[in-house]
Write a protein that holds these residues in place. Structure first.
Motif, PDB file in Angstrom:
ATOM      1  N   ALA A   1      -5.531  -4.045  -7.517  1.00  0.00           N
ATOM      2  CA  ALA A   1      -6.039  -2.807  -7.024  1.00  0.00           C
ATOM      3  C   ALA A   1      -4.737  -1.963  -7.234  1.00  0.00           C
ATOM      4  O   ALA A   1      -3.793  -1.952  -7.056  1.00  0.00           O
ATOM      5  CB  ALA A   1      -6.331  -2.952  -5.451  1.00  0.00           C
ATOM      6  N   ARG A   2      -5.187  -0.462  -7.467  1.00  0.00           N
ATOM      7  CA  ARG A   2      -4.288   0.487  -7.513  1.00  0.00           C
ATOM      8  C   ARG A   2      -4.000   1.197  -6.342  1.00  0.00           C
ATOM      9  O   ARG A   2      -5.058   2.005  -6.013  1.00  0.00           O
ATOM     10  CB  ARG A   2      -4.713   1.468  -8.827  1.00  0.00           C
ATOM     11  N   ALA A   3      -2.683   1.378  -5.802  1.00  0.00           N
ATOM     12  CA  ALA A   3      -2.442   2.437  -4.619  1.00  0.00           C
ATOM     13  C   ALA A   3      -2.365   3.728  -5.056  1.00  0.00           C
ATOM     14  O   ALA A   3      -2.060   4.209  -6.100  1.00  0.00           O
ATOM     15  CB  ALA A   3      -1.286   1.941  -4.042  1.00  0.00           C
ATOM     16  N   THR A   4      -3.210   4.720  -4.260  1.00  0.00           N
ATOM     17  CA  THR A   4      -2.825   5.972  -4.359  1.00  0.00           C
ATOM     18  C   THR A   4      -2.027   6.672  -3.279  1.00  0.00           C
ATOM     19  O   THR A   4      -1.845   7.987  -3.245  1.00  0.00           O
ATOM     20  CB  THR A   4      -4.381   6.719  -4.072  1.00  0.00           C
ATOM     21  N   SER A   5      -1.406   5.769  -2.631  1.00  0.00           N
ATOM     22  CA  SER A   5      -0.361   6.330  -1.901  1.00  0.00           C
ATOM     23  C   SER A   5       0.699   5.007  -1.673  1.00  0.00           C
ATOM     24  O   SER A   5       0.443   4.225  -2.075  1.00  0.00           O
ATOM     25  CB  SER A   5      -0.697   6.700  -0.377  1.00  0.00           C
ATOM     26  N   THR A   6       1.967   5.779  -1.068  1.00  0.00           N
ATOM     27  CA  THR A   6       3.095   4.585  -1.159  1.00  0.00           C
ATOM     28  C   THR A   6       3.691   4.159   0.285  1.00  0.00           C
ATOM     29  O   THR A   6       4.254   3.315   0.453  1.00  0.00           O
ATOM     30  CB  THR A   6       3.993   4.716  -2.366  1.00  0.00           C
ATOM     31  N   GLU A   7       3.666   5.042   1.210  1.00  0.00           N
ATOM     32  CA  GLU A   7       4.481   4.998   2.512  1.00  0.00           C
ATOM     33  C   GLU A   7       3.524   3.915   3.214  1.00  0.00           C
ATOM     34  O   GLU A   7       2.367   3.867   3.589  1.00  0.00           O
ATOM     35  CB  GLU A   7       4.306   6.326   3.115  1.00  0.00           C
ATOM     36  N   ILE A   8       4.543   2.942   3.549  1.00  0.00           N
ATOM     37  CA  ILE A   8       3.957   1.829   4.247  1.00  0.00           C
ATOM     38  C   ILE A   8       4.032   1.610   5.753  1.00  0.00           C
ATOM     39  O   ILE A   8       4.839   2.296   6.389  1.00  0.00           O
ATOM     40  CB  ILE A   8       4.814   0.432   3.674  1.00  0.00           C
ATOM     41  N   ASP A   9       3.083   1.395   6.303  1.00  0.00           N
ATOM     42  CA  ASP A   9       2.941   1.322   7.679  1.00  0.00           C
ATOM     43  C   ASP A   9       2.027   0.251   8.236  1.00  0.00           C
ATOM     44  O   ASP A   9       0.768   0.151   8.519  1.00  0.00           O
ATOM     45  CB  ASP A   9       1.962   2.651   8.394  1.00  0.00           C
ATOM     46  N   VAL A  10       2.884  -0.849   8.841  1.00  0.00           N
ATOM     47  CA  VAL A  10       2.123  -2.264   8.967  1.00  0.00           C
ATOM     48  C   VAL A  10       1.599  -1.944  10.407  1.00  0.00           C
ATOM     49  O   VAL A  10       1.988  -1.392  11.163  1.00  0.00           O
ATOM     50  CB  VAL A  10       3.227  -3.226   9.018  1.00  0.00           C
TER      51      VAL A  10
ATOM     52  N   GLU B   1       1.920   3.556  -9.126  1.00  0.00           N
ATOM     53  CA  GLU B   1       2.082   4.431 -10.218  1.00  0.00           C
ATOM     54  C   GLU B   1       3.303   4.041 -11.001  1.00  0.00           C
ATOM     55  O   GLU B   1       3.452   4.054 -12.344  1.00  0.00           O
ATOM     56  CB  GLU B   1       1.862   5.637 -10.153  1.00  0.00           C
ATOM     57  N   ASP B   2       4.287   3.289 -10.239  1.00  0.00           N
ATOM     58  CA  ASP B   2       5.514   2.834 -10.863  1.00  0.00           C
ATOM     59  C   ASP B   2       5.514   1.345 -11.284  1.00  0.00           C
ATOM     60  O   ASP B   2       6.488   0.886 -11.648  1.00  0.00           O
ATOM     61  CB  ASP B   2       6.658   3.076  -9.977  1.00  0.00           C
ATOM     62  N   ASP B   3       4.113   0.822 -11.228  1.00  0.00           N
ATOM     63  CA  ASP B   3       3.905  -0.419 -11.532  1.00  0.00           C
ATOM     64  C   ASP B   3       4.673  -1.487 -10.679  1.00  0.00           C
ATOM     65  O   ASP B   3       5.051  -2.627 -11.150  1.00  0.00           O
ATOM     66  CB  ASP B   3       4.138  -0.857 -12.938  1.00  0.00           C
TER      67      ASP B   3
END
Length: 314
Positions: free
Chosen positions: A253-262, A184-186
């Motif tokens: 694609a637009r993310a609906t979450s931002t916390e990364i967990d590889v 959402e912050d592009d």
């Protein structure tokens, strides 16, 4: 799913520009026509071996696929593939060999698609993509998957037939999704695969699974690889990627979450980048851009808004 408007569409994605060669598939089963085409004095052919061809530089600085008239071609058995006809009526064939022929002038050199794809004309790279895809499939599908007997080449290289059970086998193409994910912050999400060199980042990608739509595949791959949920998916373009047999389907694609967990298996590291952060990382050399002929570079450029920056001179 919606379709993304590519405002840079006049600059073709590598390996996808119109080649001007009609594949003329209706001739593939006409042995008399193929024989006549092969013996015609204007016909041109080239050798493909292990995914490589010979390329050469011309006097005016262009790079060309090394082709010869068919009557000068090296001897081969059945490994001759009809690739099509251009608008001038010239027929093109590829010959699969165990090694590339030598060149008396010593100026030609072997090259794979990652190098040649950025150098050759649309006609030459189109012919090369076709030939490399057929060669890989032919080398890896010599036996019938139904009964196990050896198959034979048919349809000018585009079918393998089993003479034991009658099965016909066609060239394999694996659909794969590749996506530039934004939040959402592009910001754009880029990842580094475990086997890539330090600093090499690109878009996420993965194969479509049986019974899965491409939209579902985009969301599943992003969630599996980096733990990010995806909502809206917009199709951009496709690109043949014969390394060895994929068709890359490109998306925003637009993310609906931002916390990364590889996941640690495929992706070693993933990061969100703003445009300023990515520009600085490219220019400093902290981040290496994706390979130039990959659709990944175009997807990132669509988000970035212009051609990607390069490393600043020291």
């Amino acid at each position: 799913m919606t379709t993304w408007t590519d405002h840079n569409a006049d600059r073709p994605i590598s390996l996808t520009a119109p080649s001007g060669v009609d594949r003329a598939a209706h001739h593939r089963l006409d042995e008399a026509w193929l024989a006549a085409a092969w013996s015609h004095p204007t016909t041109r052919c080239f050798v493909v071996s292990g995914g490589q061809v010979l390329i050469d530089e011309t006097a005016d600085g262009r790079t060309e696929l090394v082709m010869t008239p068919s009557f000068e071609a090296p001897l081969t058995e059945a490994h001759r593939y009809f690739l099509g006809i251009d608008e001038d009526g010239v027929s093109y064939f590829a010959l699969q060999k165990d090694s590339l022929p030598g060149r008396m002038d010593q100026s030609a050199r072997p090259a794979g698609l990652r190098e040649a794809g950025a150098l050759l004309s649309a006609r030459d790279v189109g012919l090369m993509v076709h030939a490399v895809g057929l060669e890989n499939w032919q080398r890896t599908h010599r036996f019938c998957s139904r009964c196990g007997e050896r198959t034979v080449i048919a349809a000018a290289g585009h079918i393998r037939r089993c003479q034991a059970c009658g099965a016909e086998h066609y060239p394999r193409t694996d659909p794969a999704v590749i996506m530039a994910v934004t939040d959402e912050d592009d910001r754009v999400l880029l990842g580094r695969q475990v086997h890539w060199p330090e600093g090499r980042f690109s878009t996420l990608a993965g194969f479509v699974e049986p019974g899965e739509s491409i939209e579902q595949s985009v969301r599943r791959e992003v969630l599996e690889e980096v733990g990010i949920s995806v909502g809206q998916v917009e199709y951009v373009a496709s690109q043949p990627w014969p390394f060895p047999s994929s068709l890359m389907l490109g998306f925003m694609a637009r993310a609906t979450s931002t916390e990364i967990d590889v996941d640690g298996d495929e992706i070693h590291e993933a990061r969100w980048f703003s445009r300023d952060e990515l520009r600085a990382a490219f220019e400093s050399g902290e981040v290496l851009p994706p390979y130039g002929i990959s659709i990944a570079a175009r997807l990132i450029e669509l988000w970035y808004g212009k051609p990607l920056p390069t490393r600043s001179a020291a």
